[in-house]
Design a protein around this motif. Structure first.
Motif, mmCIF file in Angstrom:
data_model
loop_
_atom_site.group_PDB
_atom_site.id
_atom_site.type_symbol
_atom_site.label_atom_id
_atom_site.label_comp_id
_atom_site.label_asym_id
_atom_site.label_seq_id
_atom_site.Cartn_x
_atom_site.Cartn_y
_atom_site.Cartn_z
ATOM 1 N N GLY A 72 0.799 -1.229 0.000
ATOM 2 C CA GLY A 72 0.000 0.000 0.000
ATOM 3 C C GLY A 72 0.826 1.271 0.000
ATOM 4 O O GLY A 72 0.312 2.338 -0.361
ATOM 5 N N ALA A 73 2.101 1.199 0.391
ATOM 6 C CA ALA A 73 2.948 2.400 0.350
ATOM 7 C C ALA A 73 3.588 2.514 -1.036
ATOM 8 O O ALA A 73 3.643 1.534 -1.789
ATOM 9 C CB ALA A 73 4.026 2.333 1.424
ATOM 10 N N TYR A 74 4.031 3.718 -1.342
ATOM 11 C CA TYR A 74 4.769 3.907 -2.600
ATOM 12 C C TYR A 74 6.090 4.596 -2.312
ATOM 13 O O TYR A 74 6.253 5.265 -1.288
ATOM 14 C CB TYR A 74 3.941 4.747 -3.595
ATOM 15 C CG TYR A 74 3.680 6.161 -3.129
ATOM 16 C CD1 TYR A 74 4.635 7.168 -3.280
ATOM 17 C CD2 TYR A 74 2.465 6.499 -2.517
ATOM 18 C CE1 TYR A 74 4.407 8.463 -2.826
ATOM 19 C CE2 TYR A 74 2.231 7.792 -2.057
ATOM 20 C CZ TYR A 74 3.200 8.762 -2.213
ATOM 21 O OH TYR A 74 2.983 10.044 -1.764
ATOM 22 N N SER A 75 7.023 4.383 -3.233
ATOM 23 C CA SER A 75 8.215 5.222 -3.299
ATOM 24 C C SER A 75 8.003 6.109 -4.501
ATOM 25 O O SER A 75 7.580 5.604 -5.560
ATOM 26 C CB SER A 75 9.454 4.358 -3.546
ATOM 27 O OG SER A 75 10.177 4.163 -2.384
ATOM 28 N N GLU A 78 8.060 9.253 -10.371
ATOM 29 C CA GLU A 78 7.153 8.122 -10.611
ATOM 30 C C GLU A 78 6.779 7.464 -9.291
ATOM 31 O O GLU A 78 7.662 7.032 -8.549
ATOM 32 C CB GLU A 78 7.843 7.093 -11.520
ATOM 33 C CG GLU A 78 7.029 5.817 -11.716
ATOM 34 C CD GLU A 78 7.798 4.718 -12.466
ATOM 35 O OE1 GLU A 78 8.879 5.014 -13.038
ATOM 36 O OE2 GLU A 78 7.339 3.568 -12.452
ATOM 37 N N ARG A 79 5.473 7.388 -8.987
ATOM 38 C CA ARG A 79 5.054 6.671 -7.782
ATOM 39 C C ARG A 79 5.055 5.177 -8.086
ATOM 40 O O ARG A 79 4.386 4.718 -9.018
ATOM 41 C CB ARG A 79 3.649 7.110 -7.360
ATOM 42 C CG ARG A 79 3.603 8.545 -6.876
ATOM 43 C CD ARG A 79 2.451 8.775 -5.921
ATOM 44 N NE ARG A 79 1.157 8.432 -6.538
ATOM 45 C CZ ARG A 79 -0.007 8.475 -5.883
ATOM 46 N NH1 ARG A 79 -0.059 8.821 -4.613
ATOM 47 N NH2 ARG A 79 -1.129 8.166 -6.509
ATOM 48 N N ILE A 80 5.834 4.454 -7.300
ATOM 49 C CA ILE A 80 5.958 3.008 -7.488
ATOM 50 C C ILE A 80 5.344 2.350 -6.259
ATOM 51 O O ILE A 80 5.880 2.483 -5.151
ATOM 52 C CB ILE A 80 7.445 2.613 -7.631
ATOM 53 C CG1 ILE A 80 8.069 3.324 -8.839
ATOM 54 C CG2 ILE A 80 7.597 1.107 -7.720
ATOM 55 C CD1 ILE A 80 9.573 3.183 -8.926
ATOM 56 N N PHE A 81 4.213 1.685 -6.438
ATOM 57 C CA PHE A 81 3.553 1.038 -5.302
ATOM 58 C C PHE A 81 4.223 -0.298 -5.006
ATOM 59 O O PHE A 81 4.647 -1.001 -5.920
ATOM 60 C CB PHE A 81 2.052 0.908 -5.574
ATOM 61 C CG PHE A 81 1.350 2.227 -5.385
ATOM 62 C CD1 PHE A 81 0.790 2.551 -4.159
ATOM 63 C CD2 PHE A 81 1.319 3.170 -6.403
ATOM 64 C CE1 PHE A 81 0.173 3.785 -3.953
ATOM 65 C CE2 PHE A 81 0.712 4.409 -6.217
ATOM 66 C CZ PHE A 81 0.147 4.719 -4.987
ATOM 67 N N ASP A 100 8.724 -7.486 -3.694
ATOM 68 C CA ASP A 100 9.194 -6.600 -4.764
ATOM 69 C C ASP A 100 10.607 -6.111 -4.455
ATOM 70 O O ASP A 100 10.987 -5.936 -3.292
ATOM 71 C CB ASP A 100 8.295 -5.365 -4.897
ATOM 72 C CG ASP A 100 6.905 -5.700 -5.421
ATOM 73 O OD1 ASP A 100 6.669 -6.865 -5.783
ATOM 74 O OD2 ASP A 100 6.064 -4.776 -5.457
ATOM 75 N N PHE A 101 11.329 -5.850 -5.523
ATOM 76 C CA PHE A 101 12.683 -5.294 -5.430
ATOM 77 C C PHE A 101 12.681 -3.954 -6.143
ATOM 78 O O PHE A 101 12.207 -3.860 -7.272
ATOM 79 C CB PHE A 101 13.675 -6.256 -6.083
ATOM 80 C CG PHE A 101 15.014 -5.645 -6.360
ATOM 81 C CD1 PHE A 101 15.965 -5.559 -5.358
ATOM 82 C CD2 PHE A 101 15.329 -5.157 -7.626
ATOM 83 C CE1 PHE A 101 17.202 -4.983 -5.608
ATOM 84 C CE2 PHE A 101 16.567 -4.584 -7.881
ATOM 85 C CZ PHE A 101 17.496 -4.495 -6.868
ATOM 86 N N LEU A 102 13.168 -2.912 -5.462
ATOM 87 C CA LEU A 102 13.180 -1.564 -6.053
ATOM 88 C C LEU A 102 14.595 -1.008 -6.060
ATOM 89 O O LEU A 102 15.386 -1.296 -5.151
ATOM 90 C CB LEU A 102 12.333 -0.592 -5.227
ATOM 91 C CG LEU A 102 10.821 -0.671 -5.376
ATOM 92 C CD1 LEU A 102 10.267 -1.717 -4.437
ATOM 93 C CD2 LEU A 102 10.193 0.679 -5.090
ATOM 94 N N THR A 103 14.868 -0.192 -7.060
ATOM 95 C CA THR A 103 16.193 0.406 -7.102
ATOM 96 C C THR A 103 16.117 1.926 -7.272
ATOM 97 O O THR A 103 15.249 2.442 -7.966
ATOM 98 C CB THR A 103 17.060 -0.255 -8.203
ATOM 99 O OG1 THR A 103 18.076 0.650 -8.589
ATOM 100 C CG2 THR A 103 16.249 -0.579 -9.425
ATOM 101 N N HIS A 113 8.928 8.669 0.179
ATOM 102 C CA HIS A 113 7.966 7.582 0.336
ATOM 103 C C HIS A 113 6.666 8.127 0.908
ATOM 104 O O HIS A 113 6.672 9.083 1.690
ATOM 105 C CB HIS A 113 8.500 6.506 1.292
ATOM 106 C CG HIS A 113 9.939 6.141 1.069
ATOM 107 N ND1 HIS A 113 10.402 5.648 -0.129
ATOM 108 C CD2 HIS A 113 11.023 6.223 1.891
ATOM 109 C CE1 HIS A 113 11.711 5.426 -0.033
ATOM 110 N NE2 HIS A 113 12.123 5.769 1.184
ATOM 111 N N GLY A 114 5.567 7.486 0.559
ATOM 112 C CA GLY A 114 4.269 7.865 1.113
ATOM 113 C C GLY A 114 3.442 6.614 1.332
ATOM 114 O O GLY A 114 3.688 5.584 0.701
#
Ligand code: GTQ
Length: 372
Positions: free
Chosen positions: A129-132, A137-140, A145-148, A157-158
């Motif tokens: 439910g959070a995004y970076s 770009e908001r990435i939920f 998941d793996f984020l870079t 973050h939100g």
């Protein structure tokens, strides 16, 4: 040899060493064995942090620190006990080169946007439910998941969702600190506003390594997040064949526009150790931080057995012998990050197979993890 050692410990040498120290000069003759040894002698210790401990401390921090009280993020880093002497803050070293932390964000919170020369990546351990928001770009984010976030990109973050979210951060903080390359900048406003559709890069790269027609020019992070179902599908395909003797089934996260590691300085993998799998031991100059995403088992590091289960984190220092065992009941999944790209860039990467006993170390001790 004994005579030589005696000479270097003699009064005349000691006096001279002390004399030149006043002038900020140092005696190579005494220093060279400690600084230029035959092979790596890691200062990082093999270590393991239990999930129970990390979770409890995050829950305590939940009440005390909020992102709007400053401090940027509610993150607790894993300080390697062998590197505590580094000033300041042990350089937040989990290994000699890398930093790892667990971060908690609660529904309704935001963590301010900022950018820095350190590269970052995240692995989502629980919640959704959070995004970076990375580079507009908001990435939920969802579990697995793996984020870079390669160095230099704005990110904040939100959390508009409704359950606490926890993820692992890994950054090259100690390396950038050692190199003297640290720059940090806060975004002019609290948090960057979207400039692209939500999940834009995930949708554009939904085919995995098949890239959109105009993305032929290498970019820092053409794909901001690698979704768990895709990673799992890759592992399932790989699992139809023989496992790697050291790593079972492992896939590396790569930048689809360059074919290189997803983060320029940090390599990352998801690996599956099938139930009952026992790897052979090897060692390499790169060091590794592991997070147990699922399952349980143990890793023998330089003859010491480290038992792990879901949520734990552990460190295999550089040049340490290591082999993994998954418990017989279920497959184990390990997420890991390493400084392999740094070592390769300095032409320092070397690897060796454990030469004796059919590739297995004698186990001489068992690590006792600290519980809360
Ligand atoms: O979430 O952007 O653990 O900038 C350390 C530095 C997390 C983040 C960390 C960071 C972040």
């Amino acid at each position: 040899m004994a005579e030589k050692n005696e000479f270097f410990q003699s009064q005349i040498v000691k006096d001279f060493n002390q004399e030149i120290e006043r002038f900020h000069l140092g005696p190579l003759w005494n220093a060279i064995p400690a600084l230029m040894h035959k092979q790596p002698t890691p200062q990082a210790a093999p270590y393991l942090w239990k999930w129970e401990t990390l979770y409890q401390k995050l829950m305590e921090a939940r009440e005390i620190f909020t992102p709007d009280r400053g401090g940027e993020r509610r993150a607790i880093f894993l300080q390697n006990p062998g590197l505590k002497h580094r000033e300041p803050w042990g350089w937040a070293s989990t290994t000699q080169t890398l930093y790892a932390a667990v971060q908690l964000i609660l529904p309704g919170e935001t963590a301010p946007s900022h950018r820095h020369t350190q590269s970052a990546l995240r692995f989502i351990t629980s919640g959704s439910g959070a995004y970076s928001i990375v580079d507009g770009e908001r990435i939920f984010m969802e579990e697995g998941d793996f984020l870079t976030t390669p160095g230099g990109l704005w990110h904040g973050h939100g959390h508009p969702g409704n359950e606490p979210m926890i993820w692992m951060d890994c950054l090259d903080i100690p390396t950038i600190f050692a190199l003297g390359g640290t720059f940090f900048e806060s975004y002019p406003e609290h948090i960057q506003q979207p400039e692209k559709p939500d999940n834009y890069s995930i949708n554009r790269y939904a085919g995995g390594l098949v890239r959109p027609i105009h993305d032929r020019t290498p970019q820092k992070a053409p794909l901001g997040s690698f979704k768990w179902p895709q990673t799992l599908a890759a592992l399932n395909g790989l699992s139809r064949y023989e496992p790697d003797p050291y790593d079972g089934y492992a896939v590396e996260f790569i930048n689809p526009s360059t074919g290189k590691t997803a983060c320029p300085t940090i390599a990352s993998w998801m690996q599956k150790l099938p139930a009952g799998f026992r790897s052979k031991a090897h060692r390499h100059t790169s060091s590794t931080i592991y997070h147990v995403f699922k399952g349980e088992g143990c890793t023998v590091i330089d003859g010491v057995r480290f038992d792990w289960s879901k949520g734990d984190f552990f460190v295999v220092p550089n040049w340490a012998w290591h082999e993994h065992v998954a418990s017989s009941g279920e497959d184990a999944y390990l997420f890991s990050t390493s400084d392999l790209p740094i070592m390769e860039r300095f032409d320092l990467q070397r690897e060796e197979a454990y030469p004796e006993n059919n590739g297995h170390q004698p186990v001489t001790d068992q690590f006792q993890a600290l519980l809360p």
